[in-house]
Design a protein around this motif. Structure first.
Motif, PDB file in Angstrom:
ATOM      1  N   LEU A   1       7.391 -15.515 -44.941  1.00  5.50           N
ATOM      2  CA  LEU A   1       7.616 -14.442 -45.905  1.00  5.50           C
ATOM      3  C   LEU A   1       6.985 -14.772 -47.249  1.00  5.50           C
ATOM      4  CD1 LEU A   1      11.327 -13.437 -45.158  1.00  5.50           C
ATOM      5  CD2 LEU A   1       9.257 -12.153 -44.621  1.00  5.50           C
ATOM      6  N   ALA A   2       7.017 -16.048 -47.616  1.00  2.00           N
ATOM      7  CA  ALA A   2       6.399 -16.448 -48.876  1.00  2.00           C
ATOM      8  C   ALA A   2       4.899 -16.161 -48.848  1.00  2.00           C
ATOM      9  CB  ALA A   2       6.648 -17.931 -49.135  1.00  2.00           C
ATOM     10  N   ALA A   3       4.281 -16.431 -47.688  1.00  2.00           N
ATOM     11  CA  ALA A   3       2.852 -16.126 -47.558  1.00  2.00           C
ATOM     12  C   ALA A   3       2.615 -14.624 -47.571  1.00  2.00           C
ATOM     13  CB  ALA A   3       2.313 -16.737 -46.262  1.00  2.00           C
ATOM     14  N   ALA A   4       3.558 -13.864 -46.960  1.00  6.35           N
ATOM     15  CA  ALA A   4       3.389 -12.409 -46.885  1.00  6.35           C
ATOM     16  C   ALA A   4       3.582 -11.749 -48.235  1.00  6.35           C
ATOM     17  CB  ALA A   4       4.378 -11.824 -45.874  1.00  6.35           C
TER      18      ALA A   4
ATOM     19  N   LYS B   1       2.948  -4.299 -40.069  1.00  3.05           N
ATOM     20  CA  LYS B   1       2.707  -3.102 -40.877  1.00  3.05           C
ATOM     21  C   LYS B   1       1.862  -3.433 -42.106  1.00  3.05           C
ATOM     22  CE  LYS B   1       5.146   0.667 -43.230  1.00  3.05           C
ATOM     23  NZ  LYS B   1       6.453   1.235 -43.617  1.00  3.05           N
ATOM     24  N   ASP B   2       2.084  -4.606 -42.667  1.00  2.77           N
ATOM     25  CA  ASP B   2       1.282  -5.117 -43.789  1.00  2.77           C
ATOM     26  C   ASP B   2       1.254  -4.141 -44.970  1.00  2.77           C
ATOM     27  OD1 ASP B   2      -0.252  -6.977 -45.106  1.00  2.77           O
ATOM     28  OD2 ASP B   2      -2.154  -6.225 -44.293  1.00  2.77           O
ATOM     29  N   PRO B   3       2.415  -3.785 -45.523  1.00  2.00           N
ATOM     30  CA  PRO B   3       2.457  -2.822 -46.635  1.00  2.00           C
ATOM     31  C   PRO B   3       2.276  -3.530 -47.978  1.00  2.00           C
ATOM     32  CG  PRO B   3       4.673  -3.392 -46.005  1.00  2.00           C
ATOM     33  CD  PRO B   3       3.767  -4.188 -45.098  1.00  2.00           C
ATOM     34  N   PRO B   4       1.931  -2.785 -49.024  1.00  2.00           N
ATOM     35  CA  PRO B   4       1.788  -3.398 -50.350  1.00  2.00           C
ATOM     36  C   PRO B   4       3.126  -3.700 -51.016  1.00  2.00           C
ATOM     37  CG  PRO B   4       1.309  -1.049 -50.461  1.00  2.00           C
ATOM     38  CD  PRO B   4       1.477  -1.376 -49.013  1.00  2.00           C
ATOM     39  N   ILE B   5       4.200  -3.054 -50.566  1.00  2.00           N
ATOM     40  CA  ILE B   5       5.530  -3.256 -51.153  1.00  2.00           C
ATOM     41  C   ILE B   5       6.471  -3.723 -50.052  1.00  2.00           C
ATOM     42  CG2 ILE B   5       7.467  -2.159 -52.347  1.00  2.00           C
ATOM     43  CD1 ILE B   5       5.468  -0.085 -53.409  1.00  2.00           C
TER      44      ILE B   5
ATOM     45  N   VAL C   1      10.070  -3.034 -44.658  1.00  2.00           N
ATOM     46  CA  VAL C   1      11.459  -3.453 -44.832  1.00  2.00           C
ATOM     47  C   VAL C   1      11.883  -4.331 -43.669  1.00  2.00           C
ATOM     48  CG1 VAL C   1      12.398  -1.412 -43.679  1.00  2.00           C
ATOM     49  CG2 VAL C   1      13.823  -2.679 -45.309  1.00  2.00           C
ATOM     50  N   VAL C   2      12.675  -5.337 -43.988  1.00  2.00           N
ATOM     51  CA  VAL C   2      13.408  -6.098 -42.983  1.00  2.00           C
ATOM     52  C   VAL C   2      14.882  -5.876 -43.293  1.00  2.00           C
ATOM     53  CG1 VAL C   2      13.869  -8.355 -41.981  1.00  2.00           C
ATOM     54  CG2 VAL C   2      11.578  -7.805 -42.824  1.00  2.00           C
ATOM     55  N   PRO C   3      15.570  -5.039 -42.511  1.00  2.00           N
ATOM     56  CA  PRO C   3      16.948  -4.676 -42.859  1.00  2.00           C
ATOM     57  C   PRO C   3      17.932  -5.778 -42.489  1.00  2.00           C
ATOM     58  CG  PRO C   3      16.316  -3.597 -40.819  1.00  2.00           C
ATOM     59  CD  PRO C   3      15.088  -4.327 -41.325  1.00  2.00           C
ATOM     60  N   GLN C   4      19.108  -5.646 -43.047  1.00  2.94           N
ATOM     61  CA  GLN C   4      20.171  -6.605 -42.756  1.00  2.94           C
ATOM     62  C   GLN C   4      20.640  -6.466 -41.313  1.00  2.94           C
ATOM     63  OE1 GLN C   4      23.599  -6.136 -45.228  1.00  2.94           O
ATOM     64  NE2 GLN C   4      24.659  -7.915 -44.407  1.00  2.94           N
ATOM     65  N   ASP C   5      20.807  -5.231 -40.847  1.00  3.53           N
ATOM     66  CA  ASP C   5      21.262  -4.970 -39.486  1.00  3.53           C
ATOM     67  C   ASP C   5      20.094  -4.367 -38.714  1.00  3.53           C
ATOM     68  OD1 ASP C   5      22.710  -4.563 -37.196  1.00  3.53           O
ATOM     69  OD2 ASP C   5      23.693  -2.737 -37.907  1.00  3.53           O
TER      70      ASP C   5
ATOM     71  N   GLN D   1      -0.215   6.508 -54.547  1.00  2.39           N
ATOM     72  CA  GLN D   1      -1.289   5.541 -54.779  1.00  2.39           C
ATOM     73  C   GLN D   1      -0.643   4.231 -55.227  1.00  2.39           C
ATOM     74  OE1 GLN D   1      -4.374   6.355 -54.001  1.00  2.39           O
ATOM     75  NE2 GLN D   1      -3.810   8.492 -53.584  1.00  2.39           N
ATOM     76  N   PRO D   2      -0.244   3.355 -54.297  1.00  5.63           N
ATOM     77  CA  PRO D   2       0.523   2.164 -54.694  1.00  5.63           C
ATOM     78  C   PRO D   2      -0.258   1.202 -55.592  1.00  5.63           C
ATOM     79  CG  PRO D   2      -0.001   2.125 -52.358  1.00  5.63           C
ATOM     80  CD  PRO D   2      -0.444   3.461 -52.854  1.00  5.63           C
ATOM     81  N   ASP D   3      -1.528   0.914 -55.255  1.00  2.17           N
ATOM     82  CA  ASP D   3      -2.394   0.106 -56.130  1.00  2.17           C
ATOM     83  C   ASP D   3      -1.672  -1.097 -56.737  1.00  2.17           C
ATOM     84  OD1 ASP D   3      -4.474   1.886 -55.700  1.00  2.17           O
ATOM     85  OD2 ASP D   3      -3.899   3.126 -57.410  1.00  2.17           O
TER      86      ASP D   3
END
Length: 604
Positions: free
Chosen positions: A533-536, A507-511, A432-436, A348-350
Motif C-alpha cells: 500500500l505504501a508503494a501504491a 483499478k489503479d485510481p489517482p485517489i 477503496v478497500v472497505p472495512q467489511d 478531472q482529478p489531476d
C-alpha cells in the motif's frame, strides 16, 4: 420529493391498469411482428368460427339420406378438417411470431429495474430486505410476459370471436339467439369482474406472505454461522414456519374464493347453453330449423363458452399479474436521492486534491454526524482519520463516493464540487478497500479482475502478488479459479481483505480510500500489505480511515475526529506530544496489546 417506495410496510393499493399502457413501447419495438401476429390471430378465429358452418352442411347432407359418401360431402369433410387444422396452425404461428416480442419485453424491463436499483442511493438498499425484493422482481418479470401474451391473444381474440358468432347468429337465426348469447356474455363478464375484484385482496395477501417467508429464509441462511453459534436452528425454523402458516392461510382464502368464482361462472355457462339448446330444439321440432342448424348452434355454444370460460381465467390471472408487477414497476418510480446535475461534467482529478469545506451531514435530520468539517488532503499526500467509534470516520468515505449528499458545505476534488461532476467519473477516480469486504460468489480471479474487468491476465496476477496473495492462491487446488462462496464465506477475513486490496491495486485510481484496510490481517501479512500500500500511495492522494493507530504512524498528517469535528491534527509524533485525544487512544491501544500479549504468554 421521493415517490412512494415499496417497503415491506407499504400501504396496499389497487393494481394500476395503467401498467398495460406502459407496456406499449415494448410492443412497438417489434411492431411488424405484432401486426403479423394479429393477422395470424384473425385468420385463426375466422377458421374457428367457420368450422360449425361446415359441420352444419355435413349433417344436413345426411339428414334423411342413406347414400354413401360422394364428392360433395367428401369435400365438406375435407374442408372441415382443413379449417380445424388452420385454426390450430395460425394460433401456433401467432405464438411463434410473438415470442420475440414477449421475451424481449421481459429482458428490457428486468434490465431497467436492475439499472435503476443500482442508481438508487445507499439508504434505499440499507432499508430493503433483499429476499422479498428478489421475489417481487421475479414475479413481476413473469407477470409482464403473461400480460403481453394474454391481453393480446386471449382477451382480444375472445371478444373478436364473440362478435363473429353474434353476426353469424343474426344472419342465420332469429334475434333471440343473439340476445341470449349477449346476455349470457354480459352476465358472465360482470360476475367475473366483480368476484375477481373481491378476491384480489387474497391474491395480494398471498404474495405478501410469500415475500415475507422468502425474506425470512434468505436472512436466516445468509446468517448461517450466527444461527449455529447460538444453536438457534429450532428458533429460526419456528419463525419460518410462522411465516409459512400465514402464507398457507392466505393461499387457502385464495383457493376457496377461486372455487366460488369458478362455480358461478360454470352456472352461468350451463344456464345459457341450456336456454339456447331449448330454443333450438323447439325450432327444429317446428320445422323452422334443420338438424344441422341444431348441431351448428350447439357447436357455437361450446366453441364460444370454452374461450369465454378461459377468458375468466385470463382475467383472474391478469389481475394477479398486475398485483405481482405493481411493486416492481413502482421501483422504477422511486426517485433517486443522489443524481447527476443537468450540466454535470467529468471529474478531472489531476493529482486529486481533496477538500472538505464546512461539511455538515446526518443520516436523519435529528442526528447530525459531521459538524462544520474542514480539512484538505494535498495531491500525493497520505492523511489518516482516527477517532472513537461513531465519530464519523466511515461517513466521510461514503460522502466522498457520493453515496449521500452533504447537508451543508462542499466536498471538492481539485476545486470541482463533486455534486457538479458525473458520479461515474467520480467513482472511477477513487479506489477503496472497505472495512467489511463482500465478495461475489465467483472465482478469486473474477473478484480481483472486478477492479478493472478489461485488464489483461498478467495485470490481475501482478495485483495479487502485490497484495501478498500469491502464496495463498498457490496452495489452493484450483488456484485462481477457486470460488469464494456466498459473500466470500469460503475464505478467511484476512484473505478477503487482501483480495479487496488486489482489486483496488488493479483499478489503479489517482485517489485511494483505505477504510480499515488491514483490520483483518495478521501481523506478518499486515506488514507485507502495508508495504504494497505504501508503494501504491506514491504520487496518489490517500485518505486512510484507521482504528489501529499503528498502521498510520507514517501518514503525512493525522486528523482526530470526535463527535463529527476535527479536534486535533498533526503527525504521529506531534499528536503524541500534545497529550490530547490521540495520545489517550494510543495509550489505550498499547495497554490492550500488552494485556493480550500477557494473556497469550500465560496460555503458552
Amino acid at each position: 420529493m421521493r415517490a412512494q417506495t415499496t417497503g415491506d410496510d407499504e400501504p396496499q393499493r389497487r393494481p394500476d391498469w395503467r401498467i398495460l399502457r406502459s407496456l406499449l413501447p415494448y410492443l412497438m419495438e417489434y411492431r411488424g411482428r405484432v401486426f403479423l401476429a394479429l393477422a395470424c390471430l384473425t385468420l385463426a378465429k375466422l377458421a374457428n368460427v367457420t368450422v360449425p358452418i361446415a359441420l352444419k352442411y355435413i349433417v344436413d347432407h345426411f339428414e334423411g339420406r342413406a347414400e354413401a359418401l360422394i364428392a360433395v360431402p367428401l369435400g365438406l369433410v375435407a374442408a372441415y378438417g382443413l379449417l380445424r387444422f388452420s385454426a390450430v396452425f395460425f394460433s401456433e404461428l401467432r405464438d411463434a411470431v410473438f415470442a420475440r416480442v414477449a421475451e424481449r419485453a421481459m429482458r428490457r424491463v428486468s434490465l431497467a429495474v436492475f439499472e435503476h436499483l443500482h442508481r438508487l442511493e445507499l439508504a434505499f438498499h440499507l432499508s430493503r430486505r433483499m429476499g422479498g425484493l428478489a421475489r417481487d422482481i421475479e414475479r413481476g418479470t413473469t407477470g409482464i410476459s403473461f400480460l403481453l401474451r394474454f391481453t393480446l391473444f386471449n382477451i382480444l381474440p375472445t371478444l373478436l370471436e364473440i362478435a363473429m358468432v353474434a353476426v353469424i347468429l343474426v344472419v342465420a337465426f332469429s334475434p333471440g339467439f343473439v340476445t341470449t348469447v349477449l346476455a349470457a356474455v354480459g352476465v358472465y363478464i360482470f360476475f367475473s369482474i366483480v368476484v375477481t375484484e373481491w378476491r384480489t385482496r387474497f391474491v395480494r395477501e398471498s404474495n405478501e406472505m410469500d415475500s415475507q417467508s422468502n425474506t425470512r429464509a434468505m436472512d436466516s441462511l445468509l446468517n448461517y454461522e450466527t444461527v449455529k453459534y447460538f444453536g438457534n436452528e429450532r428458533f429460526e425454523a419456528e419463525r419460518y414456519d410462522h411465516n409459512l402458516a400465514a402464507w398457507e392461510a392466505a393461499r387457502m382464502k385464495n383457493r376457496l374464493s377461486l372455487a366460488a368464482l369458478n362455480s358461478g361462472q360454470a352456472l352461468i355457462i350451463a344456464a345459457a347453453v341450456t336456454v339456447m339448446m331449448m330454443m333450438a330444439a323447439s325450432q327444429v321440432a317446428d320445422g323452422r330449423m334443420s338438424l344441422g342448424d341444431l348441431v351448428m348452434v350447439n357447436a357455437y355454444m361450446i366453441q364460444l363458452f370454452i374461450p369465454l370460460n378461459f377468458l375468466g381465467f385470463v382475467y383472474r390471472e391478469i389481475r394477479q399479474a398486475l398485483v405481482s408487477i405493481e411493486r416492481m414497476f413502482r421501483l422504477l418510480e422511486t426517485n433517486e436521492a443522489v443524481v447527476d446535475a443537468p450540466d454535470a461534467v467529468p471529474l478531472q482529478p489531476d493529482g486529486g486534491e481533496l477538500r472538505f469545506d464546512s461539511v455538515a451531514f446526518g443520516y436523519q435530520p435529528e442526528r447530525t454526524i459531521l459538524r462544520d468539517l474542514n480539512f484538505t488532503v494535498h495531491p500525493g499526500q497520505t492523511v489518516a482519520i482516527v477517532g472513537p467509534s461513531g465519530a464519523g470516520k466511515s461517513t466521510i468515505a461514503r460522502l466522498l463516493f457520493r453515496f449521500y449528499d452533504v447537508n451543508e458545505g462542499r466536498i471538492l476534488i481539485n476545486g470541482q464540487d463533486i455534486r457538479d461532476v458525473t458520479q461515474e467519473s467520480l467513482r472511477r477516480a477513487i479506489g477503496v478497500v472497505p472495512q467489511d469486504t463482500v465478495l461475489f460468489n465467483e472465482s478469486i480471479y473474477y473478484n480481483i479482475a472486478y477492479g478493472r474487468p478489461d485488464a489483461p491476465r498478467e495485470a490481475v496476477l501482478d495485483a495479487a502478488r502485490r497484495a501478498n496473495l500469491q502464496g495463498f492462491i498457490d496452495r489452493l487446488p484450483d488456484g485462481y479459479d477457486t470460488r469464494v462462496g456466498e459473500r466470500g464465506l469460503k475464505v478467511s477475513g484476512g484473505e478477503k481483505q487482501r483480495i479487496a486490496i488486489a482489486r483496488m491495486l488493479l483499478k489503479d485510481p489517482p485517489i485511494l480510500i483505505l477504510d480499515e484496510a488491514t483490520s483483518a490481517l495478521d501481523s506478518h501479512s499486515e506488514q507485507a500489505v502495508l508495504a504494497a500500500l505504501a508503494a501504491a500511495t506514491v504520487r496518489r492522494t490517500t485518505l486512510a480511515i484507521a482504528h489501529r493507530l499503528s498502521t498510520i504512524m507514517n501518514a503525512d498528517a493525522i486528523l482526530v475526529l470526535d463527535q463529527g469535528r476535527v479536534v486535533e491534527q498533526g503527525t504521529h509524533v506531534q499528536l503524541l506530544a500534545a497529550g490530547g485525544l490521540y495520545h489517550a487512544l494510543w495509550q489505550q491501544q498499547q495497554h490492550s496489546l500488552d494485556r493480550d500479549a500477557s494473556e497469550q504468554g500465560r496460555a503458552d
